[in-house]
Design an enzyme around this catalytic site. Structure first.
Site, PDB file in Angstrom:
ATOM      1  CB  CYS A  58      -6.070  -3.913  -4.704  1.00 48.26           C
ATOM      2  SG  CYS A  58      -5.297  -2.287  -4.763  1.00 48.26           S
ATOM      3  CB  CYS A  64      -0.916   0.024   1.221  1.00 50.90           C
ATOM      4  SG  CYS A  64      -2.441  -0.923   1.052  1.00 50.90           S
ATOM      5  CB  CYS A  97      -4.991   1.998   1.984  1.00 54.50           C
ATOM      6  SG  CYS A  97      -5.854   3.566   1.836  1.00 54.50           S
ATOM      7  CB  CYS A 148      -6.288  -6.324  -0.384  1.00 54.55           C
ATOM      8  SG  CYS A 148      -4.522  -6.623  -0.588  1.00 54.55           S
TER       9      CYS A 148
HETATM   10  S1  SF4 Z   1      -4.771  -2.910  -1.236  1.00 56.47           S
HETATM   11 FE1  SF4 Z   1      -3.484  -4.773  -1.449  1.00 56.47          FE
HETATM   12  S2  SF4 Z   1      -2.814  -4.868  -3.612  1.00 56.47           S
HETATM   13 FE2  SF4 Z   1      -3.646  -2.793  -3.208  1.00 56.47          FE
HETATM   14  S3  SF4 Z   1      -1.871  -1.579  -2.730  1.00 56.47           S
HETATM   15 FE3  SF4 Z   1      -2.670  -2.291  -0.752  1.00 56.47          FE
HETATM   16  S4  SF4 Z   1      -1.628  -4.276  -0.314  1.00 56.47           S
HETATM   17 FE4  SF4 Z   1      -1.256  -3.732  -2.492  1.00 56.47          FE
END
Ligand code: SF4
Length: 226
Positions: free
Chosen positions: A196, A114, A222, A199
């Site tokens: 995303c 993130c 995030c 996740c």
């Molecule tokens: S939500 Fe998951 S895939 Fe998206 S940036 Fe964060 S850790 Fe990475």
């Protein structure tokens, strides 16, 4: 329209007063205050989970810069929805990509992932600006329960405006229905909170709407709203 001095920390008491005054006014009034105050030094960061904030903002400021953080891991439906809204509103859209290539970091290090795909790109998107607008709402999470409409973002040294902070889920659904807004297709498939694909999972009726985000990974934010 006069832009503010970006280096100057505004009068925090004045910001608190403005924020309190906006509690009883429309979300559009918050956008209007921000646009009149900051002009082109204002950026709207959109998740494209829904169209409410964009619809409210472009009604007031049609050419406001809208930023989308392309993490490289968005659902295909979300990418479709970005284009749908871009066309519908003729958005002044700026897509920000991470400085890293696709990798498997999300499997073992969600904080770092993130950081590289959301936090750093947002910092680049906001660099040199005086204020940003977000879709943060108090009902999103306990950590957001006291979020003001207008505040000083200490971490980024800029003003943060959350026009939808007081809105409930029912307010959002009512606005979408009243204005016949297009919805992200995932919303109708059990994804009340959309991030995303690695996740985000759908949630069952009665579950916390954000429980599908980083499920089982001990993470709830995030980092954009730290
Ligand atoms: S939500 Fe998951 S895939 Fe998206 S940036 Fe964060 S850790 Fe990475």
């Amino acid at each position: 329209m006069t832009a503010v001095d970006r280096a100057a920390v505004p009068d925090l008491a004045e910001l608190a007063e403005v924020s309190a005054g906006l509690e009883t006014r429309s979300a559009g009034a918050a956008v209007r205050w921000a646009y009149e105050r900051f002009g082109d030094d204002l950026v709207l960061a959109a998740s494209f989970q829904d169209a409410v904030l964009i619809d409210v903002a472009v009604e007031v400021a049609p050419r406001i810069e809208v930023v989308f953080l392309d993490t490289q891991y968005h659902f295909a439906e979300t990418l479709w929805y970005v284009e749908e809204l871009r066309r519908r509103y003729d958005l002044n859209l700026r897509v920000i990509e991470p400085l890293v290539e696709p990798d498997n970091r999300w499997r073992t290090d969600v904080e770092g992932c993130c950081g590289a795909r959301k936090v750093e790109p947002l910092a680049r998107a906001l660099a040199g600006r005086a204020a940003w607008i977000t879709g943060l709402r108090r009902t999103d999470a306990p950590t957001r329960a006291n979020a003001p409409i207008v505040s000083w973002d200490v971490a980024r040294s800029m003003v943060k405006v959350n026009p939808l902070a007081p809105w409930t889920d029912a307010d959002m659904a009512g606005y979408v229905a009243d204005h016949q807004l297009p919805v992200n297709p995932l919303t109708e498939r059990g994804f009340p909170s959309i991030g995303c694909w690695p996740c985000t999972r759908p949630v069952m009726p009665g579950e916390d709407p954000r429980s599908g985000r980083w499920s089982g990974k001990g993470k709830t934010e995030c980092g954009l709203h730290a």
